[in-house]
Design a protein around this motif. Structure first.
Motif, short mmCIF file in Angstrom:
data_model
loop_
_atom_site.label_atom_id
_atom_site.label_comp_id
_atom_site.label_asym_id
_atom_site.label_seq_id
_atom_site.Cartn_x
_atom_site.Cartn_y
_atom_site.Cartn_z
N VAL A 1 -1.25 -47.97 1.28
CA VAL A 1 -0.05 -47.15 1.14
C VAL A 1 0.85 -47.30 2.37
N ALA A 2 0.22 -47.27 3.56
CA ALA A 2 0.99 -47.39 4.80
C ALA A 2 1.72 -48.73 4.89
N ILE B 1 2.66 -50.60 2.35
CA ILE B 1 3.75 -50.61 1.36
C ILE B 1 4.96 -49.87 1.91
N LEU B 2 4.72 -48.67 2.52
CA LEU B 2 5.83 -47.89 3.07
C LEU B 2 6.49 -48.62 4.24
N LEU B 3 5.70 -49.36 5.00
CA LEU B 3 6.23 -50.07 6.18
C LEU B 3 7.23 -51.16 5.77
N TYR B 4 6.98 -51.80 4.64
CA TYR B 4 7.80 -52.93 4.24
C TYR B 4 8.87 -52.53 3.21
N LEU B 5 8.96 -51.27 2.89
CA LEU B 5 10.00 -50.82 1.96
C LEU B 5 11.36 -50.77 2.66
#
Length: 209
Positions: free
Chosen positions: A202-203, A205-209
């Motif tokens: 999850v982290a 995914i959020l980092l690369y959004l």
């Protein structure tokens, strides 16, 4: 030990050498043995000649990682076979459920037929034949009373043929048993690691959004 079992387990020294006896024991396969699907052929093959030569009859049942074997014959031959079996390192947790003098044999086939008690590995025909085994499944014979052991033996005597089984199925079951034994003591660790892995994903995914 259940009180109704004690009078069904005789002492070897109290039985005459020529007496006809029935010995029923249970044991647990080691992890390495569960992964060796040829163990059943080996056991059956090694027993065939010895049993025929020494008048040994009975049945060998396997399920859920456990063996239950019924051995019948003259005391001296059964005792000698028992010594060999109990010294076999491929199984452990050996427990005698029955040892008594009998008037006649319950099993007359010296081939010591092998009975598999894994319902999910049976053929449809076998499931119909063995529906009466439900009270004894999942198979966990350690600690059975003498009466329960006798009821089980009476039930399997009625079978027309042993259950159909495939070696591949035994392999999958062995792998499942091995995973269960490895994973069970570490369930909390595995759950935490799984949760942390999800958080990491999850982290990222959020980092690369």
């Amino acid at each position: 030990m259940p009180s109704n079992r004690s009078n069904r387990i005789k002492r070897w020294e109290d039985i005459e050498e020529s007496a006809l006896v029935q010995l029923v024991y249970v044991s647990t396969l080691t992890i390495s043995s569960r992964l060796n699907t040829s163990i059943f052929d080996e056991v059956e093959g090694h027993a065939r000649n010895y049993n025929e030569q020494h008048g040994i009859t009975g049945t060998l049942c396997y399920g859920n990682g456990h063996f239950l074997q019924c051995i019948e014959g003259e005391k001296r031959h059964v005792f000698a076979l028992k010594e060999r079996i109990f010294a076999d390192s491929r199984h452990k947790n050996i427990e005698v459920l029955l040892l008594e003098v009998i008037n006649h044999r319950g099993f007359t086939d010296w081939r010591m037929r092998l009975l598999f008690l894994e319902r999910w590995l049976w053929s449809p025909a076998t499931k119909e034949q063995a529906a009466q085994l439900s009270p004894f499944l999942p198979f966990a014979p350690h600690g059975w009373s003498s009466d329960r052991t006798e009821r089980f033996l009476q039930t399997i005597k009625t079978f027309d043929s042993p259950p159909h089984i495939k070696a591949a199925g035994i392999t999958y079951n062995a792998l499942g048993n091995m995973f269960r034994h490895i994973a069970a003591p570490h369930q909390a660790f595995l759950i935490i690691q799984g949760f942390l892995s999800v958080l990491l994903v999850v982290a990222l995914i959020l980092l690369y959004l």
